[in-house]
Design an enzyme around this catalytic site. Structure first.
Site, PDB file in Angstrom:
ATOM      1  N   LYS A 263       2.354   2.106  -5.179  1.00 34.14           N
ATOM      2  CA  LYS A 263       3.148   1.680  -6.253  1.00 34.14           C
ATOM      3  C   LYS A 263       2.325   1.840  -7.631  1.00 34.14           C
ATOM      4  O   LYS A 263       2.921   2.233  -8.567  1.00 34.14           O
ATOM      5  CB  LYS A 263       3.553   0.172  -6.005  1.00 34.14           C
TER       6      LYS A 263
ATOM      7  N   GLY B  21      -0.310  14.582  -3.558  1.00 34.63           N
ATOM      8  CA  GLY B  21      -1.627  14.358  -3.669  1.00 34.63           C
ATOM      9  C   GLY B  21      -2.047  13.184  -4.608  1.00 34.63           C
ATOM     10  O   GLY B  21      -1.104  12.517  -5.281  1.00 34.63           O
TER      11      GLY B  21
ATOM     12  N   ASP C 273       0.777  -1.426  -0.012  1.00 41.48           N
ATOM     13  CA  ASP C 273      -0.022  -0.077   0.035  1.00 41.48           C
ATOM     14  C   ASP C 273       0.802   1.319  -0.045  1.00 41.48           C
ATOM     15  O   ASP C 273       0.391   2.259   0.456  1.00 41.48           O
ATOM     16  CB  ASP C 273      -1.063   0.082   1.170  1.00 41.48           C
ATOM     17  N   GLU C 274       1.941   1.339  -0.491  1.00 43.85           N
ATOM     18  CA  GLU C 274       2.726   2.430  -0.668  1.00 43.85           C
ATOM     19  C   GLU C 274       2.551   3.185  -1.861  1.00 43.85           C
ATOM     20  O   GLU C 274       2.994   4.707  -1.711  1.00 43.85           O
ATOM     21  CB  GLU C 274       4.267   2.083  -0.857  1.00 43.85           C
TER      22      GLU C 274
ATOM     23  N   GLY D 265      -4.168  -4.179  -4.515  1.00 43.73           N
ATOM     24  CA  GLY D 265      -5.280  -3.210  -4.692  1.00 43.73           C
ATOM     25  C   GLY D 265      -4.514  -1.853  -4.959  1.00 43.73           C
ATOM     26  O   GLY D 265      -3.499  -1.147  -4.409  1.00 43.73           O
ATOM     27  N   HIS D 266      -4.602  -1.734  -6.479  1.00 42.43           N
ATOM     28  CA  HIS D 266      -3.791  -0.416  -6.830  1.00 42.43           C
ATOM     29  C   HIS D 266      -4.937   0.805  -7.168  1.00 42.43           C
ATOM     30  O   HIS D 266      -5.592   0.320  -8.160  1.00 42.43           O
ATOM     31  CB  HIS D 266      -2.901  -0.687  -7.908  1.00 42.43           C
TER      32      HIS D 266
ATOM     33  N   THR E  16      -6.156 -11.604   2.903  1.00 45.51           N
ATOM     34  CA  THR E  16      -7.049 -11.132   2.321  1.00 45.51           C
ATOM     35  C   THR E  16      -8.483 -11.832   1.748  1.00 45.51           C
ATOM     36  O   THR E  16      -9.389 -11.666   1.241  1.00 45.51           O
ATOM     37  CB  THR E  16      -6.456 -10.244   1.030  1.00 45.51           C
TER      38      THR E  16
ATOM     39  N   THR F  49       2.884 -12.426   2.930  1.00 45.81           N
ATOM     40  CA  THR F  49       2.031 -13.101   1.757  1.00 45.81           C
ATOM     41  C   THR F  49       2.791 -14.372   1.258  1.00 45.81           C
ATOM     42  O   THR F  49       3.928 -14.731   2.027  1.00 45.81           O
ATOM     43  CB  THR F  49       1.837 -12.172   0.617  1.00 45.81           C
TER      44      THR F  49
ATOM     45  N   ARG G 210     -10.411  -2.798   4.888  1.00 45.75           N
ATOM     46  CA  ARG G 210      -9.926  -2.921   6.380  1.00 45.75           C
ATOM     47  C   ARG G 210      -9.440  -1.494   6.684  1.00 45.75           C
ATOM     48  O   ARG G 210      -8.513  -1.002   5.878  1.00 45.75           O
ATOM     49  CB  ARG G 210      -9.320  -3.947   6.712  1.00 45.75           C
TER      50      ARG G 210
ATOM     51  N   GLN H 147       2.143  -5.881  -3.014  1.00 47.24           N
ATOM     52  CA  GLN H 147       2.447  -5.950  -1.832  1.00 47.24           C
ATOM     53  C   GLN H 147       3.947  -5.197  -1.363  1.00 47.24           C
ATOM     54  O   GLN H 147       4.158  -4.269  -2.171  1.00 47.24           O
ATOM     55  CB  GLN H 147       2.775  -7.389  -1.304  1.00 47.24           C
TER      56      GLN H 147
ATOM     57  N   LEU I 208       3.075  12.786   0.972  1.00 48.76           N
ATOM     58  CA  LEU I 208       4.084  13.810   1.899  1.00 48.76           C
ATOM     59  C   LEU I 208       2.728  14.687   2.231  1.00 48.76           C
ATOM     60  O   LEU I 208       2.991  15.467   3.234  1.00 48.76           O
ATOM     61  CB  LEU I 208       5.146  14.499   0.949  1.00 48.76           C
ATOM     62  N   ASP I 209       1.782  14.965   1.548  1.00 49.73           N
ATOM     63  CA  ASP I 209       0.814  15.859   1.793  1.00 49.73           C
ATOM     64  C   ASP I 209       0.059  15.509   2.978  1.00 49.73           C
ATOM     65  O   ASP I 209      -0.486  16.411   3.833  1.00 49.73           O
ATOM     66  CB  ASP I 209      -0.247  16.222   0.693  1.00 49.73           C
TER      67      ASP I 209
HETATM   68  P1  IMP Z   1      -2.398 -12.785   1.642  1.00 43.44           P
HETATM   69  O1  IMP Z   1      -1.698 -12.298   0.802  1.00 43.44           O
HETATM   70  O2  IMP Z   1      -3.965 -12.455   1.278  1.00 43.44           O
HETATM   71  O3  IMP Z   1      -2.408 -14.323   2.066  1.00 43.44           O
HETATM   72  O4  IMP Z   1      -2.576 -12.171   2.942  1.00 43.44           O
HETATM   73  C1  IMP Z   1      -1.010 -12.195   3.833  1.00 43.44           C
HETATM   74  C2  IMP Z   1      -0.709 -10.819   4.468  1.00 43.44           C
HETATM   75  O5  IMP Z   1      -0.439 -10.092   3.361  1.00 43.44           O
HETATM   76  C3  IMP Z   1      -1.994 -10.030   5.344  1.00 43.44           C
HETATM   77  O6  IMP Z   1      -1.328  -9.431   6.385  1.00 43.44           O
HETATM   78  C4  IMP Z   1      -2.478  -9.101   4.097  1.00 43.44           C
HETATM   79  O7  IMP Z   1      -3.158  -8.065   4.826  1.00 43.44           O
HETATM   80  C5  IMP Z   1      -1.155  -8.702   3.517  1.00 43.44           C
HETATM   81  N1  IMP Z   1      -1.530  -8.193   2.196  1.00 43.44           N
HETATM   82  C6  IMP Z   1      -1.606  -8.860   0.883  1.00 43.44           C
HETATM   83  N2  IMP Z   1      -1.581  -8.085  -0.144  1.00 43.44           N
HETATM   84  C7  IMP Z   1      -1.662  -6.794   0.273  1.00 43.44           C
HETATM   85  C8  IMP Z   1      -1.390  -5.644  -0.121  1.00 43.44           C
HETATM   86  O8  IMP Z   1      -1.685  -5.405  -1.578  1.00 43.44           O
HETATM   87  N3  IMP Z   1      -1.243  -4.545   0.480  1.00 43.44           N
HETATM   88  C9  IMP Z   1      -1.246  -4.481   2.018  1.00 43.44           C
HETATM   89  N4  IMP Z   1      -1.139  -5.730   2.532  1.00 43.44           N
HETATM   90  C10 IMP Z   1      -1.217  -7.198   1.903  1.00 43.44           C
END
Ligand code: IMP
Length: 432
Positions: free
Chosen positions: A16, A420, A13-14, A40-41, A130, A240, A308, A225, A337-338
């Protein structure tokens, strides 16, 4: 160099996706190499929000070829749904724009059911996955019993394989997890239908990339990830099941190290994490809400895939230096940064206190990590809105100091800073 890699330096979730989207303008191919629809992008383009889980973020740029690489696990239902969503918004997702590597693996309803059953069985020790079936799909891959995407070219063989696979997983679900089994015949028919739609997209990923490189094309390997979710180098077992690191990109695409140019690490200006496990610089209460947001904006810190609320904390340079070491980063992109504007002071974690000693490395042992207390250096904040900044000079002095501090402490040049959610809200240091 022709193949550049984008890596998440934290727990995912940086941002990317939006950095990939920016850089995709200058490349010929964007390729995903690990994970699946757990990613999720979110991209905001001219006020329109695009949420992508499986399709590389380069798809928004006409003329860019997108590859779902060998290392990815694919839920065909999710993929088709995402393709349809893009199609409805006028984006070309024909086989001329999108390719699926035949060696990628398929996620099935049984994988999803097993992911849920597994998490339920762990109780308080749950990983917080997830629930997309990612772990069970990679388990089958490692067990050499997985279903590869290449089967989509053979609908009948696929239907047979799915039937046998569901029957086998039903034994596990019913006898071990005491969960209801699935309808194998229905799943077989469902996958046969997916196969007809997806077969034209299949390709040999390594050959496609090799040919692109030989023609002098540029490839962007899009990470999902982040480094701390890597199965080898992350906070195991709260990780993961794949390798979202630069070496994972090579394995997940089928290219060698000699073709790699830049390895761009993406870091959020603070830290966030979804799921369980230690998080040394984590914040609670009002300070956490301040960084997370309330969820009223799509870019607030709520999971794109799961919805979540994310756990949040101050920027941790021990983590960034761990990511630098594992990935061989050559530069950094700093996002959000904002969000820090308006804070009087900004603590940055520069080390940990572990059992009375100060350390500057990221412990791989989770018990040790759980005992680490952050050592903060306090930097002065800024009150100005930075969302209109497009050059370093547009930023308040203290924001410049924040960026320079990160660069000095990691030894990495900062290439991009996002201020932003919109595509244009970025400071690009590589532009003259
Ligand atoms: P899984 O990849 O669904 O098996 O989840 C394993 C761990 O990786 C859990 O803590 C998820 O919240 C985390 N995780 C998997 N994909 C992402 C992502 O794209 N962003 C943030 N956390 C992720």
């Amino acid at each position: 160099m022709p193949l550049n890699i984008i890596i998440g330096t934290q727990w995912g979730d940086e941002g990317k996706g939006r950095i990939t989207d920016l850089l995709a303008e200058q490349v010929n191919v964007v390729a995903r190499y690990s994970g699946g629809d757990n990613a999720g992008h979110t991209l905001t383009i001219q006020g329109e929000i695009f949420k992508l889980h499986l399709i590389p973020s380069g798809i928004i740029h006409p003329g860019v070829l997108c590859l779902i690489g060998t290392g990815v696990v694919i839920n065909p239902k999710v993929l088709l749904h995402e393709m349809e969503g893009l199609r409805q918004r006028g984006i070309d997702v024909s086989p001329a724009r999108l390719k699926i590597c035949a060696n990628a693996h398929l996620i099935t309803p049984a994988h999803i059911a097993l992911d849920k059953a597994n998490e339920l069985g762990r109780g308080r020790e749950a990983i917080g996955t997830t629930l997309r079936g990612i772990g069970p799909a990679y388990t089958d891959k490692a067990n050499r019993s997985g279903l590869r995407a290449g089967l989509l070219a053979e609908p009948e063989a696929l239907a047979e394989a799915i039937y046998a696979h569901i029957e086998e997983k039903n034994r596990l679900l019913e006898r071990i997890y005491e969960q209801p089994g699935l309808d194998a015949a229905a799943a077989a028919a469902e996958y046969a239908a997916y196969a007809q739609q997806l077969a034209p997209y299949l390709t040999n990923g390594p050959i496609l990339l090799d040919e692109a490189l030989q023609q002098g094309q540029t490839i962007l390997a899009e990470g999902a990830q982040g480094t701390l979710l890597d199965i080898n180098h992350g906070t195991y077992p709260f990780v993961t099941s794949s390798s979202p690191t630069s070496s994972g990109a090579l394995v997940g695409l089928g290219v060698g190290p000699r073709v790699v140019g830049q390895v761009l690490g993406v870091a959020k200006a603070f830290t966030s994490r979804v799921g369980s496990g230690p998080f040394p610089s984590e914040l609670e209460g009002d300070e956490a809400v301040r960084l997370r947001g309330t969820g009223s904006n799509p870019w607030d810190e709520y999971g794109t895939t799961t919805g979540r609320p994310r756990r949040v904390g101050w920027l941790d340079l021990v983590i960034l230096n761990h990511a630098q070491r594992i990935n061989g980063l050559t530069e950094l992109a700093l996002t959000k940064l904002d969000i820090l504007s308006g804070l009087e002071q900004i603590p940055v974690c520069v080390g940990y206190e572990l059992d009375g000693e100060s350390i500057h490395y990221f412990p791989t042992d989770l018990q040790q990590l759980a005992r680490c207390r952050p050592i903060y250096q306090i930097l002065p904040g800024w009150s100005e809105d930075v969302t209109h900044a497009r050059t370093l000079d547009d930023l308040p002095e203290n924001a410049q100091q924040y960026i320079n501090f990160i660069s000095t402490q990691t030894g990495l040049p900062i290439r991009l800073v996002s201020v932003g959610p919109n595509r244009s809200q970025v400071i690009n240091f590589s532009e003259p």
